[in-house]
Design a protein around this motif. Sequence first.
Motif, PDB file in Angstrom:
ATOM      1  N   GLY A   1      55.557  15.199 128.561  1.00 13.09           N
ATOM      2  CA  GLY A   1      55.914  15.217 129.966  1.00 13.09           C
ATOM      3  C   GLY A   1      56.125  13.825 130.523  1.00 13.09           C
ATOM      4  N   LYS A   2      56.540  13.772 131.791  1.00 13.83           N
ATOM      5  CA  LYS A   2      56.788  12.492 132.435  1.00 13.83           C
ATOM      6  C   LYS A   2      56.498  12.615 133.927  1.00 13.83           C
ATOM      7  CE  LYS A   2      60.914  12.396 130.968  1.00 13.83           C
ATOM      8  NZ  LYS A   2      62.263  11.859 130.638  1.00 13.83           N
ATOM      9  N   ASN A   3      56.438  11.482 134.589  1.00 14.35           N
ATOM     10  CA  ASN A   3      56.215  11.459 136.027  1.00 14.35           C
ATOM     11  C   ASN A   3      57.558  11.587 136.745  1.00 14.35           C
ATOM     12  OD1 ASN A   3      53.521  11.031 135.533  1.00 14.35           O
ATOM     13  ND2 ASN A   3      53.637   8.823 135.809  1.00 14.35           N
ATOM     14  N   VAL A   4      57.614  12.527 137.692  1.00 16.30           N
ATOM     15  CA  VAL A   4      58.821  12.755 138.475  1.00 16.30           C
ATOM     16  C   VAL A   4      58.500  12.499 139.940  1.00 16.30           C
ATOM     17  CG1 VAL A   4      60.602  14.410 139.139  1.00 16.30           C
ATOM     18  CG2 VAL A   4      59.613  14.497 136.835  1.00 16.30           C
ATOM     19  N   TYR A   5      59.289  11.627 140.565  1.00 18.06           N
ATOM     20  CA  TYR A   5      59.076  11.273 141.973  1.00 18.06           C
ATOM     21  C   TYR A   5      60.217  11.855 142.798  1.00 18.06           C
ATOM     22  CZ  TYR A   5      55.806   7.986 139.884  1.00 18.06           C
ATOM     23  OH  TYR A   5      54.782   7.419 139.159  1.00 18.06           O
TER      24      TYR A   5
ATOM     25  N   ALA B   1      59.463  25.015 136.754  1.00 19.51           N
ATOM     26  CA  ALA B   1      60.098  24.555 135.522  1.00 19.51           C
ATOM     27  C   ALA B   1      59.486  23.236 135.054  1.00 19.51           C
ATOM     28  CB  ALA B   1      61.601  24.387 135.744  1.00 19.51           C
ATOM     29  N   ALA B   2      59.204  22.348 135.999  1.00 17.45           N
ATOM     30  CA  ALA B   2      58.585  21.063 135.650  1.00 17.45           C
ATOM     31  C   ALA B   2      57.193  21.270 135.079  1.00 17.45           C
ATOM     32  CB  ALA B   2      58.538  20.160 136.882  1.00 17.45           C
ATOM     33  N   GLU B   3      56.464  22.236 135.617  1.00 22.81           N
ATOM     34  CA  GLU B   3      55.126  22.538 135.105  1.00 22.81           C
ATOM     35  C   GLU B   3      55.208  23.031 133.665  1.00 22.81           C
ATOM     36  OE1 GLU B   3      51.198  24.858 136.732  1.00 22.81           O
ATOM     37  OE2 GLU B   3      53.123  25.889 136.900  1.00 22.81           O
ATOM     38  N   ASP B   4      56.188  23.900 133.377  1.00 27.18           N
ATOM     39  CA  ASP B   4      56.363  24.399 132.014  1.00 27.18           C
ATOM     40  C   ASP B   4      56.710  23.263 131.047  1.00 27.18           C
ATOM     41  OD1 ASP B   4      55.854  26.942 132.905  1.00 27.18           O
ATOM     42  OD2 ASP B   4      57.971  27.497 133.117  1.00 27.18           O
ATOM     43  N   ALA B   5      57.428  22.258 131.555  1.00 30.27           N
ATOM     44  CA  ALA B   5      57.806  21.118 130.722  1.00 30.27           C
ATOM     45  C   ALA B   5      56.709  20.052 130.679  1.00 30.27           C
ATOM     46  CB  ALA B   5      59.095  20.497 131.245  1.00 30.27           C
ATOM     47  N   GLU B   6      55.578  20.322 131.361  1.00 27.80           N
ATOM     48  CA  GLU B   6      54.447  19.405 131.434  1.00 27.80           C
ATOM     49  C   GLU B   6      54.816  18.099 132.141  1.00 27.80           C
ATOM     50  OE1 GLU B   6      52.222  18.915 127.849  1.00 27.80           O
ATOM     51  OE2 GLU B   6      52.275  21.035 127.339  1.00 27.80           O
ATOM     52  N   ASP B   7      55.809  18.176 133.033  1.00 28.58           N
ATOM     53  CA  ASP B   7      56.113  17.034 133.882  1.00 28.58           C
ATOM     54  C   ASP B   7      55.195  17.051 135.095  1.00 28.58           C
ATOM     55  OD1 ASP B   7      58.104  16.229 132.192  1.00 28.58           O
ATOM     56  OD2 ASP B   7      59.737  17.132 133.350  1.00 28.58           O
ATOM     57  N   ARG B   8      54.973  15.887 135.676  1.00 30.23           N
ATOM     58  CA  ARG B   8      54.083  15.745 136.825  1.00 30.23           C
ATOM     59  C   ARG B   8      54.890  15.302 138.036  1.00 30.23           C
ATOM     60  NH1 ARG B   8      52.258  14.195 132.204  1.00 30.23           N
ATOM     61  NH2 ARG B   8      53.375  12.219 132.404  1.00 30.23           N
ATOM     62  N   CYS B   9      54.871  16.083 139.107  1.00 28.42           N
ATOM     63  CA  CYS B   9      55.564  15.724 140.347  1.00 28.42           C
ATOM     64  C   CYS B   9      54.590  14.964 141.248  1.00 28.42           C
ATOM     65  CB  CYS B   9      56.087  16.981 141.046  1.00 28.42           C
ATOM     66  SG  CYS B   9      57.391  17.816 140.100  1.00 28.42           S
ATOM     67  N   LEU B  10      54.872  13.694 141.453  1.00 36.61           N
ATOM     68  CA  LEU B  10      53.969  12.808 142.160  1.00 36.61           C
ATOM     69  C   LEU B  10      54.640  12.214 143.393  1.00 36.61           C
ATOM     70  CD1 LEU B  10      52.602  10.846 139.054  1.00 36.61           C
ATOM     71  CD2 LEU B  10      51.614  12.887 140.133  1.00 36.61           C
ATOM     72  N   ALA B  11      53.823  11.665 144.291  1.00 35.44           N
ATOM     73  CA  ALA B  11      54.334  11.001 145.488  1.00 35.44           C
ATOM     74  C   ALA B  11      54.524   9.519 145.169  1.00 35.44           C
ATOM     75  CB  ALA B  11      53.365  11.175 146.656  1.00 35.44           C
ATOM     76  N   ILE B  12      55.720   9.020 145.400  1.00 37.31           N
ATOM     77  CA  ILE B  12      55.985   7.613 145.172  1.00 37.31           C
ATOM     78  C   ILE B  12      55.151   6.765 146.136  1.00 37.31           C
ATOM     79  CG2 ILE B  12      57.908   7.377 146.815  1.00 37.31           C
ATOM     80  CD1 ILE B  12      59.338   5.741 144.604  1.00 37.31           C
TER      81      ILE B  12
END
Length: 376
Positions: free
Chosen positions: A200-204, A361-372
Amino acid sequence: MKRRAAALLCALVLVCQMGLWPARAAEEVCFIAVNSEVLPLSDATMPFWSGGYLYIPASIFTGTVRKELGINYIRTSKNLPILSGSGKALLFDLEKGTVSDGEGTSYYPVAIERGDEVFVAVSLVTLFFNLNYSQQKVPRGRLVQIYNDKAGLTGKSFADAAIYPMEVRYSEYLRSKEPAQETPDPEPEDPTQTEEPAEGKNVYLCVRAAQGETVEALLDELDRKGDKAAFFCTEEFLAQEGDLLRRMMATGQAVGLAVDASDPERTVTEQLSASNELLYQATCTKTRLVILENEEGQGLQEAERAGYRCVTADLDRSAYALKSTSAADSLLQRITARRGSVTVWLGESVDATGLRAFLEAAEDAEDRCLAITETT
């Protein structure tokens, strides 16, 4: 005449105390604010009630508080705490249990010593030094605001705007109560094991906040999933949506400013200053996060020289509406194709349906939605 005036002052103190606030529950947290600043919390300086009077620590009247209110606190070698300002003083004799103004006039109530702290009645201090104070019920307990004519918001308006600063102080307070943990000795490395790459990765996600109804629906989706995003607010939104701004702050969303760099009537810094003032009126905080719209280079330099952090997105998806599952899948594919963390500018082209689909979808991909943040 002087003693008559002192008696009147004591009567006023008692009347104010009787009408303001019932006795505080022992487990209730009590915040202190001076003008627009919420002070740190600690068990040693926590206000309390005694004999129908609300007591606050005299030690707050130092440093910046002393400058704000014009009151100075000292404690002499004879154990005589003194509050002074505007050419007059209150002397609290702890041994005799008295309060006087140094000219023979006595006052009430007396100071109380707890541990190393001296506590004084807030009603007496504010009346004597011509200050004001108010108290409000807030989510974590109570808020006592001591203020003078330098204050902006007061009373309930300030309590509503100060939700985020109070949450910050409360988090600091809880961390201060946690027992120190010993750091265990590191385990010896096993040369036969290799480190697995992080998944996964961090998504802002960055959204333009212009319509209150739309933003509220997006906040509902973020809260439901426990995810974060950044909302870059227009000046109109900042002027009209104080409740949503305070909700963003309280739930950990990032708040930034969206300004039009091509505005022929105002410079970029003038717009940012006006927008930040509106944000401060609503939340008692300001921001350095900025999205410049219609920017051609000069506005960026102007904003950065003024200390703002201008966000540049890795993916500009403002022209592609995120309002369906297929749009969410397309965005996730674009993000997956890039290396490292990804900042996405969605503009206003997003609704609750599209955001919900993307978060899942991001959760399934193990991505993390974060606040910049201002330093991300």
